[in-house]
Write an enzyme that holds these catalytic residues in place. Sequence first.
Site, short mmCIF file in Angstrom:
data_model
loop_
_atom_site.label_atom_id
_atom_site.label_comp_id
_atom_site.label_asym_id
_atom_site.label_seq_id
_atom_site.Cartn_x
_atom_site.Cartn_y
_atom_site.Cartn_z
CB SER B 29 -0.90 0.04 1.23
OG SER B 29 -1.74 -1.07 1.23
CB CYS B 30 4.42 1.85 0.71
SG CYS B 30 4.49 1.48 2.46
#
Lengths: 207, 158
Positions: B29-30
């Site tokens: 998700s980064c």
Amino acid sequence: MVLFEDLNEMQLDALKEIGNIGAGNAATALSKMVGKRVNMEVPLVRILPLKDVPEWLGGPEKEVLGVYLGVFGALTGHILFVMTIDDALKIMRILLGDMAPSRDQILSMDELASSAMGEIGNILSSSYLSALADFTGLHLNHSVPAIAVDMAGAIVDVVLIEISQHSDYALLIETVFVEEEDRITGYFMLIPDTGSLEIILQALGVV
Amino acid sequence: MARKIAVGMAEYRVSNDPEDVLCVLGLGSCVGVCLYDPVRRIGGMVHVLLPEHLPGQSNPFKFADTAVPALLAEVEKAGASRRNVFAKISGGARMFSGADTLFDIGKRNAEAVREALKALGIPLKGEDIGGNRGRSIFFYLEDGRLEIKILGRDAMVI
């Protein structure tokens, strides 16, 4: 506020004991599922920064199965259960025999593979959680398991983001399940939210 | 010899060596933000975790809104010229199926990065964002291409 990194020997021992009982519960649950004896070993219980977990699993690009559960009730926190795809495949074969999904089915997360893995993840994770509930006498619930098959780095980074406002550390319980020649390693991680570790320690009487 | 330089979570790397490759392995998700000056062949990458800066946190590279201007300052310090700089971004996946909106942070990260780039007037030349798979990304400083690998798929280049 009590943090994982500040725990003393006695507090760590109490948490390790919960880890051992949880692993025992998980092995019993697996034995019931396969109708054969499954033994277990707990080679390692330790507190470590979550960002080091991918290295522990064999590097950030290692293909793993991750199961996430949110914990709520008397305390709040997160559970992440991880095993390599190779070990997930072994469990599938033990449980489902010829019906087991192939490696490709697991990697593409088709319906059979994801439901089978979700079920396994659910049973194993809740085994550890019930050990925690039994030991502390706290009433604990968990969310429906969310599963992912992907690179270890990508799976851990999502959980790290979720917890980054609370703690960067996890209680890691490495468990090896032994069924005949198969050895399957599962990594169970408990990450309590701010204040929740204190609730656990208080319930255990080791504050 | 090309040198691969890994960019850890909430970290950045800048280089003026065109042989270098900046990378993030296992990005979920980064978001990985790459800035590049194609004239001077200087580039940098930052690996952001969250959309907005949280009070009391000292590391600007952890948050999209502070990481993008901080990375721009670093590539300029290394010799890049701001008027040449463009951006490429990747990541922001939603990794877990079956979860509620709890894990929608990837989308918010990507939006915050786009907004920060816009505020600085940096053109976004390429992006591969979202989906539900993790990525490994490789940013080649020889020409500013960004190679993206997803498990079980062919690599793509933006």
